[in-house]
Structure formats: C-alpha cells, structure tokens
Design a protein around this motif. Structure first.
Motif, PDB file in Angstrom:
ATOM      1  N   MET A 129      10.820  33.790 -54.291  1.00  0.00           N
ATOM      2  CA  MET A 129      12.473  33.313 -53.367  1.00  0.00           C
ATOM      3  C   MET A 129      13.322  34.844 -52.698  1.00  0.00           C
ATOM      4  O   MET A 129      13.593  34.650 -51.553  1.00  0.00           O
ATOM      5  CB  MET A 129      12.956  32.224 -53.499  1.00  0.00           C
ATOM      6  CG  MET A 129      14.083  31.206 -52.732  1.00  0.00           C
ATOM      7  SD  MET A 129      14.897  30.228 -53.602  1.00  0.00           S
ATOM      8  CE  MET A 129      13.664  29.184 -53.715  1.00  0.00           C
ATOM      9  N   SER A 154      18.160  29.052 -52.662  1.00  0.00           N
ATOM     10  CA  SER A 154      18.640  29.115 -51.052  1.00  0.00           C
ATOM     11  C   SER A 154      19.604  28.357 -50.056  1.00  0.00           C
ATOM     12  O   SER A 154      19.665  28.981 -49.130  1.00  0.00           O
ATOM     13  CB  SER A 154      17.282  28.193 -51.188  1.00  0.00           C
ATOM     14  OG  SER A 154      17.159  26.665 -51.138  1.00  0.00           O
ATOM     15  N   THR A 155      19.645  27.504 -51.005  1.00  0.00           N
ATOM     16  CA  THR A 155      21.351  26.651 -50.396  1.00  0.00           C
ATOM     17  C   THR A 155      22.233  27.491 -49.933  1.00  0.00           C
ATOM     18  O   THR A 155      22.735  27.997 -49.036  1.00  0.00           O
ATOM     19  CB  THR A 155      22.035  25.918 -51.568  1.00  0.00           C
ATOM     20  OG1 THR A 155      20.592  24.917 -50.660  1.00  0.00           O
ATOM     21  CG2 THR A 155      23.344  24.807 -50.110  1.00  0.00           C
ATOM     22  N   ILE A 213      31.234  30.067 -45.376  1.00  0.00           N
ATOM     23  CA  ILE A 213      29.554  30.453 -44.834  1.00  0.00           C
ATOM     24  C   ILE A 213      29.714  31.223 -44.157  1.00  0.00           C
ATOM     25  O   ILE A 213      31.171  32.290 -43.424  1.00  0.00           O
ATOM     26  CB  ILE A 213      29.345  28.370 -43.808  1.00  0.00           C
ATOM     27  CG1 ILE A 213      28.718  29.138 -43.735  1.00  0.00           C
ATOM     28  CG2 ILE A 213      31.091  28.779 -42.966  1.00  0.00           C
ATOM     29  CD1 ILE A 213      27.955  27.389 -42.863  1.00  0.00           C
ATOM     30  N   CYS A 259      31.979  26.587 -51.032  1.00  0.00           N
ATOM     31  CA  CYS A 259      31.504  27.501 -50.853  1.00  0.00           C
ATOM     32  C   CYS A 259      31.423  27.469 -49.687  1.00  0.00           C
ATOM     33  O   CYS A 259      31.567  27.200 -48.540  1.00  0.00           O
ATOM     34  CB  CYS A 259      30.218  27.077 -51.603  1.00  0.00           C
ATOM     35  SG  CYS A 259      28.550  28.748 -50.342  1.00  0.00           S
ATOM     36  N   LEU A 316      29.570  23.603 -54.374  1.00  0.00           N
ATOM     37  CA  LEU A 316      28.733  23.380 -53.492  1.00  0.00           C
ATOM     38  C   LEU A 316      28.430  21.290 -53.286  1.00  0.00           C
ATOM     39  O   LEU A 316      26.942  21.431 -52.369  1.00  0.00           O
ATOM     40  CB  LEU A 316      26.958  23.368 -53.988  1.00  0.00           C
ATOM     41  CG  LEU A 316      26.856  24.866 -53.436  1.00  0.00           C
ATOM     42  CD1 LEU A 316      25.657  24.971 -54.355  1.00  0.00           C
ATOM     43  CD2 LEU A 316      26.059  24.878 -52.541  1.00  0.00           C
ATOM     44  N   GLY A 317      29.579  20.860 -53.519  1.00  0.00           N
ATOM     45  CA  GLY A 317      29.437  19.506 -53.151  1.00  0.00           C
ATOM     46  C   GLY A 317      29.475  18.439 -53.734  1.00  0.00           C
ATOM     47  O   GLY A 317      28.566  18.820 -54.838  1.00  0.00           O
ATOM     48  N   ALA A 335      21.781  31.017 -47.849  1.00  0.00           N
ATOM     49  CA  ALA A 335      21.271  30.897 -46.595  1.00  0.00           C
ATOM     50  C   ALA A 335      22.768  30.214 -45.915  1.00  0.00           C
ATOM     51  O   ALA A 335      23.254  30.808 -45.074  1.00  0.00           O
ATOM     52  CB  ALA A 335      20.542  29.433 -46.017  1.00  0.00           C
ATOM     53  N   ARG A 336      23.710  29.532 -46.524  1.00  0.00           N
ATOM     54  CA  ARG A 336      24.975  29.519 -45.817  1.00  0.00           C
ATOM     55  C   ARG A 336      25.905  30.908 -46.117  1.00  0.00           C
ATOM     56  O   ARG A 336      27.159  31.105 -45.441  1.00  0.00           O
ATOM     57  CB  ARG A 336      26.207  28.597 -47.177  1.00  0.00           C
ATOM     58  CG  ARG A 336      25.083  27.302 -46.658  1.00  0.00           C
ATOM     59  CD  ARG A 336      26.217  26.026 -48.111  1.00  0.00           C
ATOM     60  NE  ARG A 336      27.144  26.305 -47.252  1.00  0.00           N
ATOM     61  CZ  ARG A 336      27.751  25.372 -46.413  1.00  0.00           C
ATOM     62  NH1 ARG A 336      26.885  24.717 -45.653  1.00  0.00           N
ATOM     63  NH2 ARG A 336      29.357  25.952 -46.501  1.00  0.00           N
ATOM     64  N   PHE A 363      13.825  35.878 -49.221  1.00  0.00           N
ATOM     65  CA  PHE A 363      14.770  35.857 -48.971  1.00  0.00           C
ATOM     66  C   PHE A 363      15.837  37.315 -48.415  1.00  0.00           C
ATOM     67  O   PHE A 363      17.198  37.574 -47.670  1.00  0.00           O
ATOM     68  CB  PHE A 363      15.699  34.683 -49.321  1.00  0.00           C
ATOM     69  CG  PHE A 363      16.524  33.092 -49.294  1.00  0.00           C
ATOM     70  CD1 PHE A 363      14.990  32.659 -48.138  1.00  0.00           C
ATOM     71  CD2 PHE A 363      16.407  32.859 -50.367  1.00  0.00           C
ATOM     72  CE1 PHE A 363      14.454  31.835 -48.200  1.00  0.00           C
ATOM     73  CE2 PHE A 363      15.899  31.340 -49.938  1.00  0.00           C
ATOM     74  CZ  PHE A 363      14.876  30.615 -48.677  1.00  0.00           C
ATOM     75  N   LEU A 365      22.227  20.315 -57.644  1.00  0.00           N
ATOM     76  CA  LEU A 365      20.960  20.941 -56.836  1.00  0.00           C
ATOM     77  C   LEU A 365      20.045  21.573 -58.152  1.00  0.00           C
ATOM     78  O   LEU A 365      20.223  22.381 -58.893  1.00  0.00           O
ATOM     79  CB  LEU A 365      21.398  21.522 -55.830  1.00  0.00           C
ATOM     80  CG  LEU A 365      22.173  21.340 -54.443  1.00  0.00           C
ATOM     81  CD1 LEU A 365      22.320  22.741 -53.526  1.00  0.00           C
ATOM     82  CD2 LEU A 365      21.481  19.920 -53.850  1.00  0.00           C
ATOM     83  N   ARG A 366      18.932  21.437 -57.997  1.00  0.00           N
ATOM     84  CA  ARG A 366      18.019  22.362 -58.726  1.00  0.00           C
ATOM     85  C   ARG A 366      18.543  23.691 -58.824  1.00  0.00           C
ATOM     86  O   ARG A 366      18.584  24.299 -57.280  1.00  0.00           O
ATOM     87  CB  ARG A 366      16.889  22.401 -58.130  1.00  0.00           C
ATOM     88  CG  ARG A 366      16.160  20.863 -58.455  1.00  0.00           C
ATOM     89  CD  ARG A 366      15.037  20.640 -58.332  1.00  0.00           C
ATOM     90  NE  ARG A 366      14.269  20.085 -58.733  1.00  0.00           N
ATOM     91  CZ  ARG A 366      13.159  19.694 -60.114  1.00  0.00           C
ATOM     92  NH1 ARG A 366      12.498  21.386 -60.454  1.00  0.00           N
ATOM     93  NH2 ARG A 366      12.445  19.205 -60.500  1.00  0.00           N
ATOM     94  N   ASN A 382      17.238  24.822 -55.249  1.00  0.00           N
ATOM     95  CA  ASN A 382      17.683  24.476 -54.380  1.00  0.00           C
ATOM     96  C   ASN A 382      18.943  25.055 -54.392  1.00  0.00           C
ATOM     97  O   ASN A 382      19.619  25.215 -53.005  1.00  0.00           O
ATOM     98  CB  ASN A 382      17.302  23.652 -54.406  1.00  0.00           C
ATOM     99  CG  ASN A 382      15.676  22.644 -54.379  1.00  0.00           C
ATOM    100  OD1 ASN A 382      15.326  23.703 -53.513  1.00  0.00           O
ATOM    101  ND2 ASN A 382      15.505  21.411 -54.775  1.00  0.00           N
TER     102      ASN A 382
END
Lengths: 241, 241
Positions: free
Chosen positions: A95, A228-229, A182, A180, A216-217, A232-233, A99, A221-222, A225
């Motif tokens: 990944m 990737s999150t 953006i 986080c 991250l809220g 992307a952000r 990316f 998340l794993r 994930n």
C-alpha cells in the motif's frame, strides 16, 4: 500488474530487454500478448515508457523499449510505523508503494510482539517483493526505502528530530486531540502506532521529538486503514496532480 | 475485537446476557478477563455501553450490561461497487463497516468475472460475518446494508437515479477528469469500478444517471485502496466528529 518493471540485469542493450521470469508468465498468461504488441514498461527507479515485443516464446520475451515519461510525483509523507503483525505489514508495504510514499521507518514499540522482529517481513527480500507489487499496481518506478529501527528510544531521541526537520510532524493517537488536518501543503512525517496504539510514554517521547498528537475520530481503525485514511487526508495531491 | 457485540438471542433478561461462542473464547483467551471485570459492549443496531462479568467459566460468560452511549455517526456516503475478486470483497466489507459506511450496492460490470456471482461473498452469512468484524474493530453497532444487483443496466437506469436523489453522485474513473473533491459537506453516493475499471459504456450510463466523473490522480489504486482513499477524502467528519 499494470506495468512491467525492468531491472538493470534485464537490459541486453541500452534499448532492449529480455525477460524470462514471472514477468514472462504474466505477459503470456495474463496479458496474453503476442509479437508486435506494445506493453507499458518502466525502469526501476527510472522512467516510464513502452516496450514493443520483438520476440516471444515460452522461454523468453524480448522487448524494444522507449523510456521517456517521468514517474508520478512522490507523496511527500515520511511514514514512521510501529512493527505490526506480518500479514498486516505485507499489505502496508504494498500500500505504501501504491500510494507513492518513499520513506518508511519501521520501529519497535511496547505493543510490538518481539517475535515480529524475527519474521520475514523485516528481511530485505520480502520487503522488496511487496514494494514491487505496489509499484506494479500504481504504475510507478521509484522504490521506497524502508529503514528498520528495533530500538524505540535511541531512534526517537537521537535520529528522529533530524529526520523530522522541515516537516510537519504528526502522531495519530486515539483520544481527545485536535482532529487530523486535511490537505497539508508542506512535507509531512506521520507516526502510526501498532494495533492497540502507542503507550503514553511513547506518545510523550514523540511529542518531545516535535510531533503533534492528532485524532482520527471515534472509530478505531486497523493499522492499514489508518495508513490509507491518513495519507488520503493529509496529501491533497493524491487527486489533483 | 475492540467491542463485544450483543445479539437479541444473547439476552436472558433486559440487562443480562449469556455468551458461549467465539466471543467467550475471545474473553477467555485474548482479553483474559475474570469475574468482576468490565468489558466494552454494544447491542447490534443499538447502543454502546459496558458489561460487568458476573460469571465466567469455560462454558459461558454472563454479563450485566448497561447500554447508554450512542454509536458513532454514520459516514454519509452510499457506496456502489462493482463485484470484484472474493478475497478483495471480504476486505472491502470489513473496511466499509469500519469506516462507518451504511449502504452498499454491489453491482455487476463488464469486467466482473461471472464466477464471482457464485462465490460465498454474495451470500448473506458471509457478508454478515465480515461486516461484524468491521464493527468489532471500529466500535460501532450499526450493521451496514448490502444490496446485490447482478444486472447492471436495469439497476443503473431504473433504480439508481432514485437512490442518488439528494446526494452528490461521483464515479471514480482513471483519466483526464476533474480531481476528486475533498471534504464534501453533503450526502454522497460514490461508484467504484472493478479491477480494470468500468468500461466507457458503463461510465456513460452512470453519467446519464446523474454521476460526475472524477479522477484519483495518476496512480492506479487497487479497488480496496480506492475505497479507503475516496472515503477519507470525501468525508471530513472522519476526523473531526
């Protein structure tokens, strides 16, 4: 495999390569190419281009290559990642390459199982194979560099501040922190803990090394994930390059 | 498993559950809990809370539960996804639940192999199992709904326009399109093709149904990484809820 990656050893002249390994199998069985077809190729750590099949049989494939296009720009995020389960690490290597991440520091943490440091996912050959898979997927040629740092404290105290210089440094950690950000417009360095997260001591050490703690809220998340999150952000260029 | 999810059948009174399946194994072997400990629990499609272990042995675990906390808000993105390889679909179900997506439409496409429609990943039990894993990871209780639409044209022509009403509708497709927007403030519906992408006819049909074509940049991402990247970019609430 959306591109055939070419290595130095494949070149039998400056513009001609001969392949006989799994890439030949891919050309025969998956692409089902024939002589005269043109394939998308790239030179590892070099340019992208095309390869005209001059000769093809079950033993080898010879391609006349033209390499003129620059690979896609790198994603300007250095990743500092606690060593996780081997199955997850394999996906993360692939990944990260996919990316466009180019610098990974794989570090120890309190919740990293000691046995992970004896597994193949810290061996150069394994890492290389999964990184190549990522590049072959996303049509890039530039191999990421993966550094292993099996001692947390000396790395974070003595090496990390210099690595983080000139970068916005963030550590993702569950809890009541700032969200986080953006689409950050500057180079970044991002630290992500193992399953179960960094322990408070480790977060404190990262903060001492100049890292901001971000959330991250409410969802846990794993690790893959989270990678990737966050990528992307944080990096707006993922979509609008 | 960051939460023990409770089903209707587990309740032996309004505030007491008895568990004897893989969740008991998890409590004994992974959490290594004992009588008197409190565990994070949630009622499937209901509230989050805590469970006090009143009785625990190798046959069963009895918990006194208090359920008062709302689950995290849903991510307001409906996902329309071409059926992909079973291995990838399993990860996508888990990931969708983990990211808080609540409506998935799994559709046919030209590049979807016919055999995938005979695989277990279109069976309710399999889908349910992977969705639960996602909820157990991210500490949510609300099970996503997965709809299977094995005929592309009737679905896109006759059903999709109504589903997309009131939502910003996007289809991610490689090529020279507008970049994928970031942090959209309205409900969304997002279509993602199979490996190799939608064919032009399919993209045209989605555009006729009201979808905008957007690009994810020069890198070709695996389907699962496209799902995570797009979800993270489109929904700002992922971090600041």
């Amino acid at each position: 495999m959306n591109i055939i990656l070419l290595h130095e050893d494949d070149f039998i002249s400056p513009t001609c390569v001969r392949l006989s390994d799994h890439r030949l199998t891919h050309i025969l069985k998956v692409i089902r190419a024939k002589e005269g077809d043109t394939l998308k190729v790239g030179r590892l750590n070099g340019k992208l281009g095309s390869g005209l099949i001059e000769q093809l049989d079950s033993d080898s494939c010879q391609l006349a290559v033209t390499l003129e296009q620059a690979p896609p720009p790198a994603t300007p995020i250095t990743l500092v990642l606690a060593l996780s389960r081997p199955k997850m690490m394999r996906r993360i290597y692939r990944m990260a390459a996919e990316f466009g991440l180019k610098e990974l520091y794989v570090i120890n943490s309190y919740k990293t199982e000691k046995s992970f440091w004896q597994s193949p996912v810290v061996e150069a050959d394994t890492v290389h194979r999964y990184l190549l898979e990522g590049l072959e997927q996303c049509v890039d040629t530039v191999l990421p560099t993966v550094h292993f740092k099996p001692r947390f404290k000396p790395f974070v105290e003595d090496e990390l501040p210099a690595i983080a210089t000139g970068k916005r440094a963030l550590v993702a950690h569950p809890g009541d922190h700032a969200p986080c950000p953006i689409a950050v417009k500057e180079p970044m360095i991002l630290a992500i803990g193992p399953e179960g997260g960094f322990i408070p001591y480790e977060v404190d050490k990262l903060v001492e090394a100049g890292f901001e703690t971000v959330s991250l809220g409410p969802r846990i998340l794993r690790v893959e994930n989270a990678v990737s999150t966050l990528t992307a952000r944080l990096y707006d260029g993922a979509c609008d390059r």
